[in-house]
Design an enzyme around this catalytic site. Structure first.
Site, PDB file in Angstrom:
ATOM      1  N   ASP A   1      34.173  40.765  43.684  1.00 51.50           N
ATOM      2  CA  ASP A   1      33.100  41.080  42.978  1.00 51.50           C
ATOM      3  C   ASP A   1      33.554  40.812  41.734  1.00 51.50           C
ATOM      4  OD1 ASP A   1      30.803  42.065  41.741  1.00 51.50           O
ATOM      5  OD2 ASP A   1      30.748  43.941  42.718  1.00 51.50           O
TER       6      ASP A   1
HETATM    7  C1  BGC Z   1      27.858  43.231  40.874  1.00 52.24           C
HETATM    8  C2  BGC Z   1      27.617  42.103  42.098  1.00 52.24           C
HETATM    9  C3  BGC Z   1      27.143  40.845  41.476  1.00 52.24           C
HETATM   10  C4  BGC Z   1      28.037  40.492  40.331  1.00 52.24           C
HETATM   11  C5  BGC Z   1      27.571  39.194  39.805  1.00 52.24           C
HETATM   12  C6  BGC Z   1      28.582  42.725  39.910  1.00 52.24           C
HETATM   13  O1  BGC Z   1      28.644  43.731  38.683  1.00 52.24           O
HETATM   14  O2  BGC Z   1      28.282  44.198  41.417  1.00 52.24           O
HETATM   15  O3  BGC Z   1      26.843  42.831  42.983  1.00 52.24           O
HETATM   16  O4  BGC Z   1      26.701  39.896  42.310  1.00 52.24           O
HETATM   17  O5  BGC Z   1      28.099  41.588  39.538  1.00 52.24           O
HETATM   18  O6  BGC Z   1      26.500  39.327  38.933  1.00 52.24           O
END
Ligand code: BGC
Length: 717
Positions: A257
């Site tokens: 993530d």
């Molecule tokens: C989220 C993810 C997301 C990523 C990229 C993170 O804050 O938890 O679900 O894909 O950001 O935007």
């Protein structure tokens, strides 16, 4: 020349991939490609080189890996090195219903169509990886990301994820299933250490990921922000190596993530493949950049570990035709077909919660004027809040839909409640403290609109500033003093219907007591308004069923009853264990407000002659389902199993099968639901394996978890 040879080899690989017995050929060619790379080239494939890209090796024909957010649709294009919009004028996309909406359909064909459509859109934007679906189990009604997630039930969860992933990946896009795993709250998500026992994770939190990988063949998985049993998920040997790779045979890549990586050596050894989103501008300073090269050089990480990671990526690139692009699908975006999918999902997701005195469906012939009240009548939900949204050309609001479908009806609009936030940190546009006081002027205006109209519809609920990534809600109370507004409108016009638009449970008890008609919709995509209008006027007979339990009060919900949400400051322990969602309510005899699986229809269904038999490893449950009303409709029949005598603690009942059946008015069908006996297994911690206990199992068939229409039992040897 070398590049050409690779393409040739890789083209060959593709055809070989269709044939299991030729997997060795693929391995050899990928091995060759990796052995031609320098250490630096390999390592730079393992970390972000932009917000949503990681490097390729151009001289060898390996492209940079491009990803984009879902799950609501393909995210607008942002700049390579910043979150600012790239300013494209061709990055519009379809806004697909959020997870809560998709799961409320209980329709697996729609899940597949959804996957296909969103996959086609990602391809058309030239992405390799779509960061979707988001499938963490809903543990508390307050979870900030509940609107993105599917359900509190592991069986419904895993049934939905498979067709979704398969449909998406058929478009030559890798699904990145997120967030692996045990990531069920936003509070302290970047640090909290989650403690849950082995049976709980196996039976509740992991099945959806296991199904995505083993049955859906997911090509990638996103490692979550939190820790599990003392190790961050991006460096969690047990979760990434033991379970994901060794037990489930996952051979794709694990992408972190955004900003979820905390180490070089541990992350490298314990299963992470690609580091994304680290908050350091200079990419060479990331954990999987120069520091990893250094760690290989000084012997802390074997070069073969790096090689494996590169191979994990290349294997996926081969599968999605990203190396030899000759046969690569090109996708499509913003098509009428995709808008149709968004509509089909939305219309089957809407849940009819209350319908007394036949207030619904509205009779268009009798209605000359409608008071359309509430911020949500005109609000768009594709964007806002923290986290990914969609830049869409089409978002039909309820107001738009009513105006275009009923041009001869006068719409008396009133804003009703102001979306008020108390002053807070003005740099944030999300998670603001909410103002619970009503604006007397707005209420007055709404009352006047209601008085002069044949019917009043209040579009209430929440929005994406109230429900947002990075913050859990504080309680079940509806924001913006909407209850006060609804009471005033109802007093002015007894023919008042309330449509809730939200992605998670709220306390709607006073509204339910007040009005005859109550309808639930979700952050429901580009054609949400059309779907709502069609349900209100009976063009569509509602068939959505709640994928979560609505508690009467927060303390009735398992994570809150056990005082273990959100935990902190360091640790959260899942005290309710396997009794998540309705499992808790049913086992502890707590009355929910609306039960899991609940949803009404404009018709009624009769269940008769429920029977079950066991043969060849399958329990086959059958009965006759009749549409006993005068309107065509669809019913989601639910099959729950219970075992009162057991060596282990069990929930009173667990969903083990369901099917959605369309029936014309008066029509009957024999419905058959097959449940593999293996589905009845519990996770035995002693043997670290699944065990099916012999003995008698109760089978309960119903229209919801609390509306059981018939019972039978089977004996398993
Ligand atoms: C989220 C993810 C997301 C990523 C990229 C993170 O804050 O938890 O679900 O894909 O950001 O935007």
């Amino acid at each position: 020349m070398r590049r050409y040879l690779y393409f040739l080899a890789i083209g060959l690989m593709f055809s070989c991939l269709q044939n299991e017995s030729n997997k060795a050929v693929v391995a050899t060619d990928i091995d060759q490609l990796v052995s031609d790379m320098t250490l630096e080239e390999k390592v730079h494939m393992l970390h972000g080189s932009g917000k949503f890209t990681s490097a390729g090796v151009e001289r060898l024909g390996v492209p940079a890996l491009t990803s984009t957010d879902g799950p609501l649709g393909v995210r607008e294009e942002i700049q390579n090195d910043s979150w600012a919009a790239a300013g494209w004028d061709n990055d519009f996309a379809t806004f697909f219903p959020a997870g809560g909406g998709l799961s409320a359909t209980w329709n697996l064909e729609l899940a597949e169509k959804y996957g296909v459509a969103i996959g086609e859109e990602a391809r058309a934007r030239n992405k390799h990886v779509l960061l979707a679906p988001a499938v963490n189990l809903i543990r508390s009604p307050l979870g900030g990301r509940n609107f993105e997630y599917f359900t509190e039930d592991p069986f419904l969860n895993k049934q939905l994820v498979v067709p979704y992933v398969v449909g998406m990946q058929e478009q030559d896009v890798a699904s990145c299933v997120k967030h692996y795993a045990i990531n069920n709250q936003e509070t302290l998500r970047g640090s909290i250490d989650v403690l849950a026992d082995e049976r709980t994770i196996r039976e509740m939190y992991l099945p959806v990921f296991k199904a995505a990988v083993k049955d859906g063949g997911a090509y990638s998985v996103m490692s979550a922000y939190n820790q599990f049993r003392g190790a961050y998920l991006s460096e969690n040997d047990y979760m990434l190596n033991t379970i994901l790779r060794d037990e489930w045979g996952f051979d794709g890549f694990v992408m972190s993530d955004w900003g979820a990586v905390h180490s070089t050596v541990e992350s490298a050894k314990y299963g992470l493949d690609i580091e994304m989103g680290t908050e350091i501008d200079d990419y060479s300073k990331w954990y999987f950049s120069d520091a990893l090269i250094e760690a290989v050089k000084n012997g802390e990480v074997e070069e073969s570990v790096v090689d494996e990671k590169v191979k994990n990526i290349l294997r996926v690139m081969v599968k999605i035709n990203a190396l030899d692009t000759t046969n690569r699908k090109s996708g499509s975006i913003n098509t009428p077909e995709h808008l149709q999918v968004a509509y089909d999902v939305a219309k089957e997701s809407i849940v009819l919660l209350k319908n007394e005195n036949d207030i619904l469906p509205l009779q268009s012939a009798e209605i000359k004027s409608i008071a359309v009240i509430g911020d949500n009548a005109k609000r768009k939900h594709a964007n806002q809040g923290f986290g990914a949204g969609v830049k869409t050309k089409t978002e039909v609001t309820p107001y738009d839909a009513l105006a275009s479908k009923y041009p001869n009806v006068t719409l008396n609009y009133a804003h009703g409640y102001a979306e008020n936030y108390l002053p807070n940190d003005l740099n944030r546009n999300w998670g603001q403290p909410i103002d619970y006081t009503a604006d007397p002027e707005l209420v007055k205006e709404a009352v006047e609109a209601a008085k002069k109209s044949d019917v009043a519809i209040v579009f209430a609920g929440s929005n994406r500033l109230v429900e947002t990534e990075a913050e859990d809600r504080k309680g079940l109370t509806l924001p913006f003093a909407q209850v006060e507004l609804i009471k005033a409108v109802k007093a002015a016009n007894p023919k008042t219907v309330v449509v809730m638009i939200a992605g998670a449970p709220y306390d709607v008890s006073e509204i339910d007591a007040e009005v005859d008609g109550l309808v639930w919709s979700w952050f429901n995509g580009s054609r949400a308004g059309d779907a709502i209008a069609d349900v209100l006027f009976g063009e569509v007979n509602p068939s959505g069923k709640l994928p979560v339990t609505f508690p009467k009060q927060l303390e009735d919900s398992p994570a809150h009853a056990t005082n273990s949400f959100p935990g902190g400051p360091d640790v959260v322990t899942y005290e309710e264990g396997i009794l998540v969602g309705y499992r808790w309510f049913d086992t502890k005899n707590v009355e929910p407000f609306y039960p899991f699986g609940y949803g009404l229809s404009y018709t009624s269904f009769g269940y008769e002659g429920i029977q079950a038999e066991v043969a060849d490893g399958l329990v086959t449950v059958s009965f006759t389902l009749t549409n006993t009303g005068s309107t065509d409709g669809k019913e989601t029949v639910q099959v729950y199993f219970g075992k009162s005598e057991s060596a282990v603690d069990r929930a009173a009942k667990e969903l083990k099968g369901f099917t959605k059946v369309a029936l014309k008015a008066g029509e009957s069908k024999t419905v058959t639901v097959e449940v593999p006996v293996s589905e009845l297994a519990y996770y035995d911690v002693e043997s670290s394996d699944w065990q099916v206990e012999s003995g008698t199992y109760q089978i309960l068939v119903g229209a919801s978890s609390r509306d059981i229409r018939g019972e039978t039992s089977v004996s398993i040897d």
